[in-house]
Design a protein around this motif. Structure first.
Motif, short mmCIF file in Angstrom:
data_model
loop_
_atom_site.label_atom_id
_atom_site.label_comp_id
_atom_site.label_asym_id
_atom_site.label_seq_id
_atom_site.Cartn_x
_atom_site.Cartn_y
_atom_site.Cartn_z
N LEU A 18 0.87 -1.17 0.00
CA LEU A 18 0.00 0.00 0.00
C LEU A 18 0.91 1.22 0.00
N LEU A 19 0.85 1.99 -1.05
CA LEU A 19 1.74 3.12 -1.21
C LEU A 19 0.96 4.26 -1.83
N VAL A 20 1.03 5.41 -1.23
CA VAL A 20 0.36 6.59 -1.76
C VAL A 20 1.30 7.21 -2.79
N LEU A 21 0.81 7.32 -4.01
CA LEU A 21 1.58 7.90 -5.11
C LEU A 21 0.99 9.24 -5.50
N ASN A 22 1.83 10.12 -6.01
CA ASN A 22 1.32 11.39 -6.53
C ASN A 22 0.71 11.15 -7.92
N PRO A 23 0.01 12.13 -8.49
CA PRO A 23 -0.64 11.91 -9.80
C PRO A 23 0.30 11.44 -10.91
N LEU A 24 1.50 12.00 -10.97
CA LEU A 24 2.45 11.58 -11.99
C LEU A 24 2.84 10.12 -11.77
N GLN A 25 3.14 9.77 -10.54
CA GLN A 25 3.52 8.39 -10.24
C GLN A 25 2.37 7.42 -10.53
N ASN A 26 1.14 7.83 -10.24
CA ASN A 26 -0.02 6.99 -10.57
C ASN A 26 -0.13 6.79 -12.07
N LYS A 27 0.12 7.83 -12.85
CA LYS A 27 0.06 7.73 -14.31
C LYS A 27 1.11 6.74 -14.80
N ILE A 28 2.32 6.85 -14.27
CA ILE A 28 3.40 5.94 -14.67
C ILE A 28 3.04 4.51 -14.29
N LYS A 29 2.61 4.31 -13.06
CA LYS A 29 2.26 2.97 -12.59
C LYS A 29 1.13 2.37 -13.42
N SER A 30 0.19 3.20 -13.83
CA SER A 30 -0.96 2.69 -14.59
C SER A 30 -0.53 2.11 -15.94
N MET A 31 0.64 2.48 -16.41
CA MET A 31 1.12 1.98 -17.70
C MET A 31 1.97 0.72 -17.57
N ILE A 45 5.50 7.86 -21.89
CA ILE A 45 5.20 8.66 -20.71
C ILE A 45 5.77 10.06 -20.87
N ALA A 46 6.96 10.18 -21.43
CA ALA A 46 7.56 11.49 -21.66
C ALA A 46 6.69 12.33 -22.59
N ASP A 47 6.18 11.71 -23.64
CA ASP A 47 5.31 12.43 -24.59
C ASP A 47 4.02 12.89 -23.90
N GLU A 48 3.49 12.08 -23.01
CA GLU A 48 2.23 12.43 -22.33
C GLU A 48 2.41 13.46 -21.23
N THR A 49 3.59 13.50 -20.62
CA THR A 49 3.78 14.36 -19.45
C THR A 49 4.65 15.58 -19.68
N GLY A 50 5.43 15.57 -20.75
CA GLY A 50 6.36 16.67 -20.99
C GLY A 50 7.68 16.51 -20.24
N LEU A 51 7.83 15.44 -19.48
CA LEU A 51 9.09 15.16 -18.81
C LEU A 51 10.08 14.56 -19.81
N SER A 52 11.35 14.58 -19.47
CA SER A 52 12.33 13.90 -20.31
C SER A 52 12.27 12.41 -20.01
N PRO A 53 12.71 11.58 -20.95
CA PRO A 53 12.77 10.13 -20.68
C PRO A 53 13.60 9.82 -19.43
N GLN A 54 14.65 10.59 -19.19
CA GLN A 54 15.48 10.37 -18.01
C GLN A 54 14.69 10.64 -16.72
N GLN A 55 13.86 11.68 -16.73
CA GLN A 55 13.03 11.97 -15.55
C GLN A 55 11.99 10.87 -15.34
N VAL A 56 11.43 10.38 -16.43
CA VAL A 56 10.45 9.30 -16.33
C VAL A 56 11.13 8.04 -15.78
N GLU A 57 12.33 7.74 -16.26
CA GLU A 57 13.06 6.58 -15.77
C GLU A 57 13.34 6.70 -14.27
#
Length: 184
Positions: A18-31, A45-57
């Motif tokens: 049981l872990l509370v994730l922020n919205p970005l983390q929930n989006k990543i986990k959902s994939m 995920i980078a394309d959907e969020t505007g983050l760099s692939p390194q940030q998503v990783e």
């Protein structure tokens, strides 16, 4: 006679905390499980969020490290000495994290869609597993919590054990192995 066992991770060897994730983390986990190739996952995920692939990783690695735990840490103290692999549809980052745990030393290899060329339930995944073990399919037991994956493995001649989490994994596997020995 069974000489090797391939275990799924999520729902079998591991479980989600049981872990509370922020919205970005929930989006990543959902994939997780929808895009199994790591580079494609990061780019999507980078394309959907505007983050760099390194940030998503970086976020993905953090989620994996904090989200999962071992279902039965002393599992291999309860099982017979066989050959083992981890066979997961999860991203390679899960395998990186899992490989850092002491339990990883029991596994001969880790297999995921990036390494196999396809994910479960595709036949390519199971053919790669058989190839890596270098054993006849009938000598390998595949343990998963997905009946669809079990049926796909059985179609290639692998033994399949549908693990539903109602008992300890070691108890379920040992019971299955004992039943098979009585049939031989």
């Amino acid at each position: 006679m069974i000489k090797a066992i391939a275990f799924d991770f999520v729902g079998v060897i591991g479980q989600e905390k049981l872990l509370v994730l922020n919205p970005l983390q929930n989006k990543i986990k959902s994939m997780f499980g929808f895009i199994n190739e790591s580079a494609a996952f990061l780019q999507h995920i980078a394309d959907e969020t505007g983050l760099s692939p390194q940030q998503v990783e970086q976020e993905t690695r953090w989620i994996i490290q904090h989200l999962y735990s071992l279902r039965e840490p002393a599992l291999f103290e309860q099982l017979p000495a066989l050959r083992f692999c981890l066979a997961s549809n999860h991203l390679s980052y899960l395998l990186d994290w899992f490989g850092s745990l002491p339990i990883a030393s029991y596994f001969e290899f880790f297999l995921n869609p990036s390494l196999a060329g396809a994910g479960k339930p595709h036949q390519v995944f199971f053919k790669k597993m058989i190839e890596c073990f270098k054993l006849p399919a009938r000598e390998i037991l595949f343990v998963d919590d997905s009946l669809q994956n079990i049926n796909a493995a059985r179609a290639l001649g692998l033994n399949g054990l549908h693990y539903q989490g109602d008992q300890l994994l070691s108890t379920t596997v040992n019971s299955w192995l004992k039943t098979q020995q009585n049939l031989d």
